[in-house]
Design a protein around this motif. Structure first.
Motif, PDB file in Angstrom:
ATOM      1  N   CYS A  64       0.829  -1.201   0.000  1.00 29.53           N
ATOM      2  CA  CYS A  64       0.000   0.000   0.000  1.00 29.53           C
ATOM      3  C   CYS A  64       0.870   1.260   0.000  1.00 29.53           C
ATOM      4  O   CYS A  64       0.643   2.195  -0.784  1.00 29.53           O
ATOM      5  CB  CYS A  64      -0.903  -0.026   1.227  1.00 29.53           C
ATOM      6  N   GLN A  65       1.872   1.283   0.848  1.00 23.69           N
ATOM      7  CA  GLN A  65       2.752   2.448   0.938  1.00 23.69           C
ATOM      8  C   GLN A  65       3.481   2.698  -0.378  1.00 23.69           C
ATOM      9  O   GLN A  65       3.575   3.845  -0.845  1.00 23.69           O
ATOM     10  CB  GLN A  65       3.758   2.261   2.063  1.00 23.69           C
ATOM     11  N   ARG A  68       1.098   4.233  -3.019  1.00 26.81           N
ATOM     12  CA  ARG A  68       0.762   5.635  -2.770  1.00 26.81           C
ATOM     13  C   ARG A  68       1.960   6.556  -2.962  1.00 26.81           C
ATOM     14  O   ARG A  68       1.820   7.684  -3.432  1.00 26.81           O
ATOM     15  CB  ARG A  68       0.200   5.803  -1.354  1.00 26.81           C
ATOM     16  N   ASP A  73      -3.310   5.804  -7.765  1.00 25.32           N
ATOM     17  CA  ASP A  73      -4.542   6.209  -7.099  1.00 25.32           C
ATOM     18  C   ASP A  73      -5.672   5.188  -7.244  1.00 25.32           C
ATOM     19  O   ASP A  73      -6.836   5.511  -7.103  1.00 25.32           O
ATOM     20  CB  ASP A  73      -5.016   7.583  -7.591  1.00 25.32           C
ATOM     21  N   GLY A  95      -2.485   4.021   3.505  1.00 30.98           N
ATOM     22  CA  GLY A  95      -3.138   4.495   2.283  1.00 30.98           C
ATOM     23  C   GLY A  95      -4.294   3.671   1.778  1.00 30.98           C
ATOM     24  O   GLY A  95      -4.756   3.878   0.660  1.00 30.98           O
ATOM     25  N   ASP A  97      -8.205   2.476   1.327  1.00 37.44           N
ATOM     26  CA  ASP A  97      -9.456   3.235   1.269  1.00 37.44           C
ATOM     27  C   ASP A  97     -10.573   2.587   2.069  1.00 37.44           C
ATOM     28  O   ASP A  97     -11.516   3.259   2.480  1.00 37.44           O
ATOM     29  CB  ASP A  97      -9.910   3.366  -0.192  1.00 37.44           C
ATOM     30  N   SER A 121      -8.746   6.911  -5.501  1.00 37.61           N
ATOM     31  CA  SER A 121      -8.401   6.938  -4.084  1.00 37.61           C
ATOM     32  C   SER A 121      -8.049   8.354  -3.659  1.00 37.61           C
ATOM     33  O   SER A 121      -7.384   9.098  -4.382  1.00 37.61           O
ATOM     34  CB  SER A 121      -7.206   6.025  -3.813  1.00 37.61           C
ATOM     35  N   GLN A 123      -6.238   8.666  -1.046  1.00 36.53           N
ATOM     36  CA  GLN A 123      -5.083   8.410  -0.192  1.00 36.53           C
ATOM     37  C   GLN A 123      -3.747   8.549  -0.914  1.00 36.53           C
ATOM     38  O   GLN A 123      -2.703   8.417  -0.312  1.00 36.53           O
ATOM     39  CB  GLN A 123      -5.177   6.976   0.368  1.00 36.53           C
ATOM     40  N   LEU A 125      -0.417   9.935  -2.426  1.00 33.44           N
ATOM     41  CA  LEU A 125       0.472  10.968  -1.889  1.00 33.44           C
ATOM     42  C   LEU A 125       1.218  11.732  -2.973  1.00 33.44           C
ATOM     43  O   LEU A 125       1.856  12.740  -2.687  1.00 33.44           O
ATOM     44  CB  LEU A 125       1.492  10.338  -0.935  1.00 33.44           C
ATOM     45  N   SER A 137       2.938  14.548   0.728  1.00 32.53           N
ATOM     46  CA  SER A 137       3.662  14.297   1.976  1.00 32.53           C
ATOM     47  C   SER A 137       4.733  15.355   2.224  1.00 32.53           C
ATOM     48  O   SER A 137       4.996  15.744   3.355  1.00 32.53           O
ATOM     49  CB  SER A 137       4.280  12.896   1.965  1.00 32.53           C
TER      50      SER A 137
END
Length: 223
Positions: A64-65, A68, A73, A95, A97, A121, A123, A125, A137
């Motif tokens: 996930c990290q 993102r 997205d 990140g 949803d 998404s 979330q 970045l 970020s």
């Protein structure tokens, strides 16, 4: 037809989920570890990613990290046997949803997937359009490697445009995103949009911010 990726190391569960999703008219690819999942995501488009938390090679948080951080997205629905609050918060911080705890009802899974598939998404970045990059970020904006300066409202305006790109945002929707219910006089959006254009487009040959009369504003690469 929805196209989804399931990253799950429990092969029996994965088979059950794939069979059910196919009966629902949903195409589902499968990876049994995090690294294999990332490799599939690089090669194909998915409407939703179903991501197990506990995976070999690279766990769900790591997957996930990474997605993102590079600006992917696609909506992510994390599935896990861990039902504690901290595990859930870890997933959202990474990140994801949405979050679904095993065992879950497959019909609920489909409902949540279809809801996620209708949007990008929130979330992600890293937002990109052509040579324009917004790093949420780091709170930085660059175009063609050049750092751009924006006011706080200019930042929110550009973020809204980038999240919708290449789609169109109506003026009322932009005003709501910037000021909520406390919308100032009618010239405020015009003024802030002018300042954002001066930062994002004026120093460069190709304009990315476009006004579509009667529809709204869009951030898109004309090429």
């Amino acid at each position: 037809m929805l196209n989804v990726l399931l990253i799950e190391d429990d092969l029996d569960l994965a088979a059950t989920m794939i069979d059910y999703l196919e009966l629902e008219g949903i195409r589902c690819d499968h990876a049994s570890n995090g690294v294999a999942g990332l490799n599939l995501i690089e090669r194909a488009h998915y409407d939703v990613i179903l991501l197990d938390l506990n995976l070999p090679r690279l766990d769900g948080i790591g997957v996930c990290q990474r997605l993102r951080e590079v600006g992917n997205d696609r909506p992510i629905l994390m599935i896990t046997a861990r039902d504690g609050l901290e595990a859930m918060l870890d997933g959202f911080r990474a990140g994801t949803d949405d979050y679904l705890v095993k065992p879950f009802d497959l019909q609920e899974l489909v409902v949540r997937m279809k809801a996620l598939a209708r949007r990008r998404s929130g979330q992600v970045l890293l937002l990109r359009c052509a040579d324009l990059e917004m790093n949420l970020s780091e709170r930085s904006v660059r175009r063609a490697g050049r750092s751009l300066r924006l006011s706080p409202i200019g930042w929110r305006l550009l973020e809204a445009l980038m999240r919708a790109s290449p789609g169109i945002i109506s003026r009322p929707a932009l005003e709501s995103a910037l000021w909520g219910d406390n919308i100032p006089d009618s010239n405020s959006l015009k003024v802030h949009l002018h300042h954002v254009r001066q930062a994002v487009d004026a120093p460069f040959e190709v304009a990315l911010i476009h006004t579509l009369p009667g529809h709204g504003i869009a951030l898109r690469d004309p090429e």
